[in-house]
Design a protein around this motif. Structure first.
Motif, PDB file in Angstrom:
ATOM      1  N   SER A 116       0.829  -1.208   0.000  1.00  0.00           N
ATOM      2  CA  SER A 116       0.000   0.000   0.000  1.00  0.00           C
ATOM      3  C   SER A 116       0.861   1.256   0.000  1.00  0.00           C
ATOM      4  O   SER A 116       0.636   2.185  -0.789  1.00  0.00           O
ATOM      5  N   VAL A 117       1.840   1.285   0.890  1.00  0.00           N
ATOM      6  CA  VAL A 117       2.718   2.454   0.994  1.00  0.00           C
ATOM      7  C   VAL A 117       3.530   2.619  -0.287  1.00  0.00           C
ATOM      8  O   VAL A 117       3.706   3.739  -0.788  1.00  0.00           O
ATOM      9  N   PHE A 118       4.016   1.505  -0.831  1.00  0.00           N
ATOM     10  CA  PHE A 118       4.793   1.557  -2.071  1.00  0.00           C
ATOM     11  C   PHE A 118       3.944   2.105  -3.219  1.00  0.00           C
ATOM     12  O   PHE A 118       4.390   2.950  -4.000  1.00  0.00           O
ATOM     13  N   GLY A 119       2.699   1.629  -3.313  1.00  0.00           N
ATOM     14  CA  GLY A 119       1.809   2.105  -4.363  1.00  0.00           C
ATOM     15  C   GLY A 119       1.522   3.586  -4.241  1.00  0.00           C
ATOM     16  O   GLY A 119       1.529   4.325  -5.240  1.00  0.00           O
ATOM     17  N   ALA A 120       1.265   4.056  -3.015  1.00  0.00           N
ATOM     18  CA  ALA A 120       1.010   5.482  -2.791  1.00  0.00           C
ATOM     19  C   ALA A 120       2.247   6.312  -3.118  1.00  0.00           C
ATOM     20  O   ALA A 120       2.145   7.425  -3.662  1.00  0.00           O
ATOM     21  N   TYR A 121       3.422   5.776  -2.794  1.00  0.00           N
ATOM     22  CA  TYR A 121       4.671   6.493  -3.100  1.00  0.00           C
ATOM     23  C   TYR A 121       4.855   6.647  -4.611  1.00  0.00           C
ATOM     24  O   TYR A 121       5.255   7.717  -5.092  1.00  0.00           O
ATOM     25  N   ILE A 122       4.557   5.598  -5.358  1.00  0.00           N
ATOM     26  CA  ILE A 122       4.646   5.684  -6.818  1.00  0.00           C
ATOM     27  C   ILE A 122       3.689   6.749  -7.331  1.00  0.00           C
ATOM     28  O   ILE A 122       4.043   7.579  -8.187  1.00  0.00           O
ATOM     29  N   ARG A 123       2.461   6.751  -6.814  1.00  0.00           N
ATOM     30  CA  ARG A 123       1.471   7.742  -7.250  1.00  0.00           C
ATOM     31  C   ARG A 123       1.963   9.161  -6.948  1.00  0.00           C
ATOM     32  O   ARG A 123       1.885  10.053  -7.803  1.00  0.00           O
ATOM     33  N   LEU A 124       2.478   9.367  -5.756  1.00  0.00           N
ATOM     34  CA  LEU A 124       2.948  10.698  -5.368  1.00  0.00           C
ATOM     35  C   LEU A 124       4.106  11.137  -6.258  1.00  0.00           C
ATOM     36  O   LEU A 124       4.187  12.318  -6.652  1.00  0.00           O
ATOM     37  N   THR A 125       4.997  10.220  -6.572  1.00  0.00           N
ATOM     38  CA  THR A 125       6.109  10.544  -7.464  1.00  0.00           C
ATOM     39  C   THR A 125       5.605  10.943  -8.850  1.00  0.00           C
ATOM     40  O   THR A 125       6.111  11.894  -9.460  1.00  0.00           O
TER      41      THR A 125
END
Length: 256
Positions: A116-125
């Motif tokens: 979940s955190v990894f996916g959100a980080y990709i989105r934010l990037t």
């Protein structure tokens, strides 16, 4: 007391939900006018319509309800007397929330949390790299530029990769083994002992929506990938062709 450490992790998943499902830019009038020339050929219209208006806020609301229920169940299990001391007896004595005594930090939860955190980080990037060009609708803006750096040098649609990762990870962390949802039997086709029919029915409906929305949007985005490539290829021509050769994968490196 190990359960207490789960609360900040649950809150991080909720924060990841806000990041992954909040549009960084609105779909303004200028953007709508710019996409009209593509709409004449139906190039920017999704093959599978997505609920871009009410969908994300409703999905986020359902996710936060799931998180708050689990936090409440943990507090009921660990410190019911503290809840009664601040006149929250109705929470402390709730048979429904007492079903969460088996809530735990499990291997599936850790896996889902990290994804979940990894996916959100990709989105934010992706939000940062695209800037004002990032919208939830398939749109070309005035002076639109083809972004080929950062995550867009790895796959051509990394924001969708991030969303798929978040969708799967948050489902496992919020509703998989060790979660209040799973341990309270809210996936059962009948209420567990101690769970009222009304409470079970409401929660079961939220769960069905929470899963169905992911499947709906996930399928729509998967269908959108090729359409988005077509729009960008028509707009940027040779520049897009060069990028597609250097970045041949759409969502997952060496897979697709």
């Amino acid at each position: 007391m190990a359960m207490l450490w789960k609360i900040p992790l649950i809150l991080i998943v909720s924060a990841s939900l806000e990041i992954a499902m909040t549009a960084p830019n609105p779909n303004g009038k200028a953007q709508s006018e710019e996409r009209q020339r593509y709409d004449r050929d139906n190039k920017t219209r999704d093959a599978v319509p997505m609920p871009l208006g009410w969908g994300p806020p409703t999905f986020k609301g359902a996710g936060h309800v799931v998180s708050l229920l689990e936090i409440a169940a943990i507090l009921v299990s660990l410190c019911p007397s503290a809840l009664r001391a601040v006149h929250l007896d109705w929470i402390a004595d709730s048979p429904f929330l007492q079903q969460g005594s088996k809530v735990a930090i499990t291997s599936p939860f850790i896996f889902g949390f990290l994804l979940s955190v990894f996916g959100a980080y990709i989105r934010l990037t992706c939000y940062r790299y695209l800037g004002r060009q990032f919208t939830f609708s398939l749109t070309l803006q005035k002076d639109h530029k083809l972004i080929t750096g950062g995550p867009y040098a790895i796959v051509r649609h990394p924001s969708y990769t991030g969303l798929f990762a978040f969708y799967f990870g948050s489902l496992v962390s919020q509703m998989g083994p060790g979660s209040f949802w799973f341990e309270a039997g809210l996936w059962n086709l009948a209420p567990a002992k101690g769970v009222g029919v009304v409470a079970w029915g409401v929660m079961w409906a939220i769960g069905v929506f929470y899963v169905a929305y992911r499947l709906w949007v996930g399928y729509a985005l998967f269908e959108r990938v090729n359409r988005e490539d077509t729009v960008l290829m028509d707009e940027f021509k040779d520049q897009w062709v060069t990028w597609s050769k250097n970045t041949p994968y759409r969502l997952i490196p060496y897979v697709y």
